[in-house]
Design an enzyme around this catalytic site. Structure first.
Site, mmCIF file in Angstrom:
data_model
loop_
_atom_site.group_PDB
_atom_site.id
_atom_site.type_symbol
_atom_site.label_atom_id
_atom_site.label_comp_id
_atom_site.label_asym_id
_atom_site.label_seq_id
_atom_site.Cartn_x
_atom_site.Cartn_y
_atom_site.Cartn_z
ATOM 1 N N SER A 231 35.155 37.244 34.841
ATOM 2 C CA SER A 231 35.439 37.354 36.267
ATOM 3 C C SER A 231 34.474 38.353 36.918
ATOM 4 O O SER A 231 33.271 38.162 36.845
ATOM 5 C CB SER A 231 36.907 37.716 36.462
ATOM 6 O OG SER A 231 37.314 37.302 37.726
ATOM 7 N N HIS A 376 42.444 31.158 34.653
ATOM 8 C CA HIS A 376 41.464 32.236 34.720
ATOM 9 C C HIS A 376 41.788 33.310 33.682
ATOM 10 O O HIS A 376 42.781 34.028 33.822
ATOM 11 C CB HIS A 376 41.564 32.808 36.140
ATOM 12 C CG HIS A 376 40.537 33.821 36.490
ATOM 13 N ND1 HIS A 376 39.213 33.496 36.635
ATOM 14 C CD2 HIS A 376 40.636 35.142 36.756
ATOM 15 C CE1 HIS A 376 38.543 34.587 36.985
ATOM 16 N NE2 HIS A 376 39.387 35.601 37.056
HETATM 17 C C1 GTR Z 1 39.191 38.095 42.373
HETATM 18 C C2 GTR Z 1 37.850 37.886 42.996
HETATM 19 C C3 GTR Z 1 36.987 37.133 42.066
HETATM 20 C C4 GTR Z 1 37.062 37.650 40.636
HETATM 21 C C5 GTR Z 1 38.410 38.169 40.242
HETATM 22 C C6 GTR Z 1 38.464 39.065 39.012
HETATM 23 O O1 GTR Z 1 40.110 38.684 43.210
HETATM 24 O O2 GTR Z 1 38.026 37.207 44.187
HETATM 25 O O3 GTR Z 1 35.667 37.096 42.541
HETATM 26 O O4 GTR Z 1 36.094 38.593 40.418
HETATM 27 O O5 GTR Z 1 39.007 38.899 41.245
HETATM 28 O O6 GTR Z 1 37.538 39.824 38.746
HETATM 29 O O7 GTR Z 1 39.461 39.025 38.333
#
Ligand code: GTR
Length: 398
Positions: A231, A376
């Site tokens: 992420s 995710h």
């Molecule tokens: C979210 C963000 C993403 C991603 C994520 C993370 O809120 O919008 O770009 O980076 O966090 O890092 O878990």
């Protein structure tokens, strides 16, 4: 690659966010990775390295991630943090370190941990940029175990498992970030300009300093080190691999917007630049906000970041339910970065059947892409794909 089946987007199809074989069409004019700013056609590896790669690097530093005031500090020092210990059922040596240096505004230090398997020859390594709670995810005592950093499995595969916490290098906090960690040591309060570095660049800098440390450990083969992140950590891993060519591989997990995801495609459920620069302004240089709502008009795009990994290895991963990160956009960056590997007589992404089905991986070239079924996250299955890929490409690179 045989073919990618482009579909035209109609609203009813938007629900089919991740259908095998299919990818949405490019919108606008995708910047050609092999065309220099002055129009020169880049036809050789020499031209790529002399003309195109440096101009792209500068472009991304000035417009997206910011310019670093420092690379390796002259007084960088590595101080053991406690005694080395044999752990993982006697199979690995644990080393901990404090990495310290001094900037114009004061001292800075952060810590890292390595579990190095016992082996007859130096071993390759995976450095995880941990962007989650360190107590729950990178416990150096191994009392708390997490698939986010599966030390025992990494060691069993013959690699060193290394990690540091991004918050130790710079706090992930839009208000406090610029007055903490490495920013406090290098940047005068209030002196941030529109092109000053942001947190992603600072964290990537931290990964490079951990590699500096690994270079001092005889049991580690520092020429075969992968930098891994998930992420925001995935965006960071890509940037670290691009800015530090000592990394043999970058593993870019669910990185999404400003990571591996291409901007010149319309994926309505994915994160736009306007949102990321508003919610996380400290991740980037301030000028990046000017790219908001201009995704398909931009004269640079994230496939060019992936391309700057050539001829080294890069593994991009998506999760099938992670529409915020835009799996097809992550795949398309791999597709459009690939011509650069050809300059080296190598293959970038090999994806005969187009966008893979969930659970499938394309790992025949120097770009690996896999689509994990699920949400995710960074889990053992992702690590297994990364290690499968490393087994082959590290051997080829020897
Ligand atoms: C979210 C963000 C993403 C991603 C994520 C993370 O809120 O919008 O770009 O980076 O966090 O890092 O878990």
């Amino acid at each position: 690659m045989k073919k990618l089946i482009a579909i035209s987007i109609v609203p009813s199809m938007l629900a089919l966010a991740a259908v095998a074989g299919e990818v949405p069409p490019i919108c606008g004019v995708l910047p050609d990775v092999l065309k220099a700013a002055d129009g020169t056609r880049i036809a050789t590896r020499e031209q790529w390295e002399r003309i195109r790669r440096p101009e792209l690097l500068k472009l991304f530093q000035t417009r997206e991630y910011g310019i670093r005031p420092v690379e390796r500090p002259a007084d960088l020092a590595f101080t053991p943090l406690g005694e080395d210990r044999i752990m993982v059922d006697g199979r690995a040596l644990r080393k901990r370190v404090t990495i310290s240096c001094t900037g114009p505004e004061g001292p800075f230090s952060f810590s890292a941990t390595a579990f190095i398997p016992k082996a007859s020859a130096p071993v390759g390594a995976f450095i995880l940029i941990c962007n989650r709670n360190p107590d729950e995810n990178i416990d150096p005592e191994r009392k708390v175990k997490s698939e986010f950093w599966p030390v025992e499995e990494i060691v069993a595969r013959g690699y060193a498992a290394v990690s540091f916490w991004n918050g130790d290098v710079a706090r992930d906090d839009r208000v406090g970030c610029m007055t903490t960690g490495v920013f406090r040591a290098w940047c005068r309060a209030g002196a941030r300009t529109s092109q000053s570095w942001g947190a992603l660049s600072a964290w990537a800098w931290g990964a490079s300093r951990v590699l500096d440390w690994l270079e001092t450990i005889p049991q580690v083969d520092a020429r075969h080190v992968a930098v891994v992140g998930h992420s925001r950590g995935g965006k960071t891993a890509l940037l670290a691999g691009v800015t530090d060519q000592r990394f043999a591989m970058a593993c870019v997990n669910d990185s999404g917007c400003s990571g591996a995801k291409l901007n010149h495609v319309i994926l309505p459920k994915s994160e736009p630049i306007s949102r990321i620069t508003k919610v996380f302004p400290h991740w980037f240089c301030l000028d990046y906000a000017a790219c908001s709502d201009r995704e398909t008009e931009l004269d640079f795009d994230q496939h060019e970041m992936v391309a700057m990994m050539a001829p080294r290895a890069v593994a991009i991963a998506s999760a099938s339910k992670d529409l915020w990160a835009g799996p097809q956009g992550e795949f398309l960056s791999a597709v459009h970065a690939s011509p650069v590997w050809e300059l080296y007589g190598l293959k970038g992404l090999v994806a005969e059947d187009g966008f893979p089905a969930a659970g499938q991986a394309c790992q025949k070239g120097r770009i690996s892409y896999h689509l994990r079924e699920g949400k995710h996250n960074l889990v053992l299955e992702d690590w297994q794909r990364y290690m499968d890929f490393a087994d082959r490409v590290f051997a080829e690179m020897r």
